[in-house]
Enzyme design. Structure first.
Site, mmCIF file in Angstrom:
data_model
loop_
_atom_site.group_PDB
_atom_site.id
_atom_site.type_symbol
_atom_site.label_atom_id
_atom_site.label_comp_id
_atom_site.label_asym_id
_atom_site.label_seq_id
_atom_site.Cartn_x
_atom_site.Cartn_y
_atom_site.Cartn_z
ATOM 1 N N THR A 122 0.816 -1.220 0.000
ATOM 2 C CA THR A 122 0.000 0.000 0.000
ATOM 3 C C THR A 122 0.837 1.250 0.000
ATOM 4 O O THR A 122 0.459 2.266 -0.585
ATOM 5 C CB THR A 122 -0.928 -0.005 1.223
ATOM 6 N N LYS A 164 0.159 -7.354 12.747
ATOM 7 C CA LYS A 164 -0.875 -6.474 12.195
ATOM 8 C C LYS A 164 -2.176 -6.863 12.875
ATOM 9 O O LYS A 164 -2.697 -7.952 12.664
ATOM 10 C CB LYS A 164 -0.976 -6.628 10.680
ATOM 11 N N THR A 215 1.595 -4.339 4.158
ATOM 12 C CA THR A 215 1.438 -4.601 5.593
ATOM 13 C C THR A 215 0.881 -5.989 5.886
ATOM 14 O O THR A 215 1.031 -6.484 7.001
ATOM 15 C CB THR A 215 0.497 -3.558 6.220
ATOM 16 N N ASP A 216 0.266 -6.634 4.894
ATOM 17 C CA ASP A 216 -0.378 -7.927 5.179
ATOM 18 C C ASP A 216 0.604 -8.965 5.701
ATOM 19 O O ASP A 216 0.289 -9.692 6.638
ATOM 20 C CB ASP A 216 -1.064 -8.480 3.914
ATOM 21 N N GLU A 250 -1.666 -29.055 26.834
ATOM 22 C CA GLU A 250 -2.884 -29.598 26.211
ATOM 23 C C GLU A 250 -2.636 -30.878 25.414
ATOM 24 O O GLU A 250 -3.532 -31.421 24.794
ATOM 25 C CB GLU A 250 -3.493 -28.540 25.290
ATOM 26 N N TYR A 280 -8.191 0.100 -3.101
ATOM 27 C CA TYR A 280 -7.204 0.747 -3.983
ATOM 28 C C TYR A 280 -6.318 -0.361 -4.567
ATOM 29 O O TYR A 280 -6.479 -1.547 -4.267
ATOM 30 C CB TYR A 280 -6.347 1.730 -3.179
#
Ligand code: DGL
Length: 356
Positions: A39, A192, A119-120, A313, A53
């Site tokens: 971006t 993120k 940023t992903d 677990e 965008y």
């Protein structure tokens, strides 16, 4: 009389020193900007387009030209390593970028590196580089949550701050850094945490490292985990990374995805379990069988924070599973890929999760 004379001498000396310092031009650091897309290099149809965008459309020189203030921050050079929206990042991109970073950082005329990135998957690239960069010189990843064409685009100021951060001697030896929104995060623990707001990057419980303010970094923490020159990983001779996939845990889960990953040749599975890395009763046999056939099984958690307890677990000792400590599933995958370039020994791999 003598005291007054001495005071005058000292005062003159201080003034002269200050004058000399002002007169001596401040030597700017040399910072290489490596652009990969995202971006920060995106453009939208209108100034109010902040979603929907197109990412990865603006080249590195245009990014640099859009921030003339960079000239006062460092001597910057630009290089377009590739141009993608970061959701499409691949292991091949990581190997290319990591090798280029290491090559540049051996050069005396490079003091630091800034990587502009979508940023992903920025947190993943940052952690990968945290494990494979072989220099103490600063490496800073930066992105933007709004495209360059948007009102209050955050890319230019984020890029300016990232260059200042990479140029600052205080950033040396702190591992790979991530900087957006006037914040400084460490590569290991940043994530993120929002789909679209400008404050999306956070280090929820373990804490960010500091702030950018008034053109300089203020550090308050450092990572306690090994990174960069202290890691055992070397990608210089690697052309690929072992296939490791992530199986997501949820109510009513089945083994279709697990079986498909294994059939496709996955060498390791990250199980993003519910809670403290819990494994559903009808999934445990599939994981156990996969381990017996040689796949490395790492229990991580979808929860986002906290330690996945070994033998909590699941009986990891008996099943020969590994736990991811506090690493998210997406970062646990990166460490397992690099671990598998060194060993298949689960005790050694568990040590790595408690080291990095
Ligand atoms: N397509 C996303 C990416 O390149 C846009 C998100 C962004 O860069 O902020 O990661």
């Amino acid at each position: 009389m003598a005291a007054r004379f001495m005071a005058a001498c000292v005062g003159t000396f201080i003034f002269a020193t200050a004058q000399a310092q002002e007169a001596t031009p401040h030597k700017l650091a040399n910072v290489a900007i490596l652009a990969t897309g995202g971006t920060i290099a995106g453009s939208g149809a209108t100034s109010t387009t902040t979603v929907g965008y197109t990412a990865a459309t603006v080249g590195v020189q245009q990014l640099i030209n859009a921030v003339p203030e960079l000239k006062s921050a460092a001597n910057v050079t630009g290089e377009q390593v590739f141009q993608i929206a970061s959701e499409s990042m691949t292991n091949d991109h990581w190997l290319k970028l990591g090798k280029r970073v290491n090559e540049l950082l051996t050069q005396n005329n490079v003091d630091g590196i800034v990587i502009t990135h979508g940023t992903d998957t920025l947190e993943e690239t940052a952690y990968f580089l945290n494990l494979v960069v072989k220099s103490r010189k600063p490496v800073v990843l930066v992105g933007a949550m709004r495209p360059s064409t948007a009102l209050s685009a955050d890319g230019p100021i984020n890029l300016y701050n990232a260059v200042l951060l990479a140029a600052n001697p205080e950033s040396v030896g702190k591992g790979v850094l991530v900087s957006l929104g006037d914040q400084i995060h460490g590569a290991r623990d940043v994530t993120k945490a929002n789909t679209s707001t400008p404050d999306a990057f956070r280090t929820p419980e373990l804490g960010m490292l500091g702030y950018m303010q008034g053109n300089k970094p203020y550090f308050y923490h450092v990572s306690t985990r090994k990174h960069t020159t202290d890691t055992e990983f070397d990608i210089s001779k690697l052309d690929s990374l072992p296939q490791v996939d992530i199986v997501y845990g949820y109510a009513n889960m089945n083994t279709v995805a697990l079986d498909a990953f294994l059939a496709a040749g996955a060498k390791g599975i990250i199980h993003a379990g519910t809670g403290d890395g819990s494994v559903a009763a009808k999934v445990k046999p599939g994981l156990t069988d996969a381990r017996k056939k040689g796949a490395i099984i790492v229990r991580s958690a979808r929860v986002g924070n906290g330690i996945v307890a070994r033998n909590g677990e699941a009986n990891d000792d008996q099943l020969d599973f590994v736990v991811s400590d506090t690493l998210s599933p997406q970062k646990a995958r990166i460490l397992l890929m690099l671990a598998l370039t060194k060993t298949n020994n689960t005790k050694e791999i568990q040590r790595m999760y408690y080291t990095y």
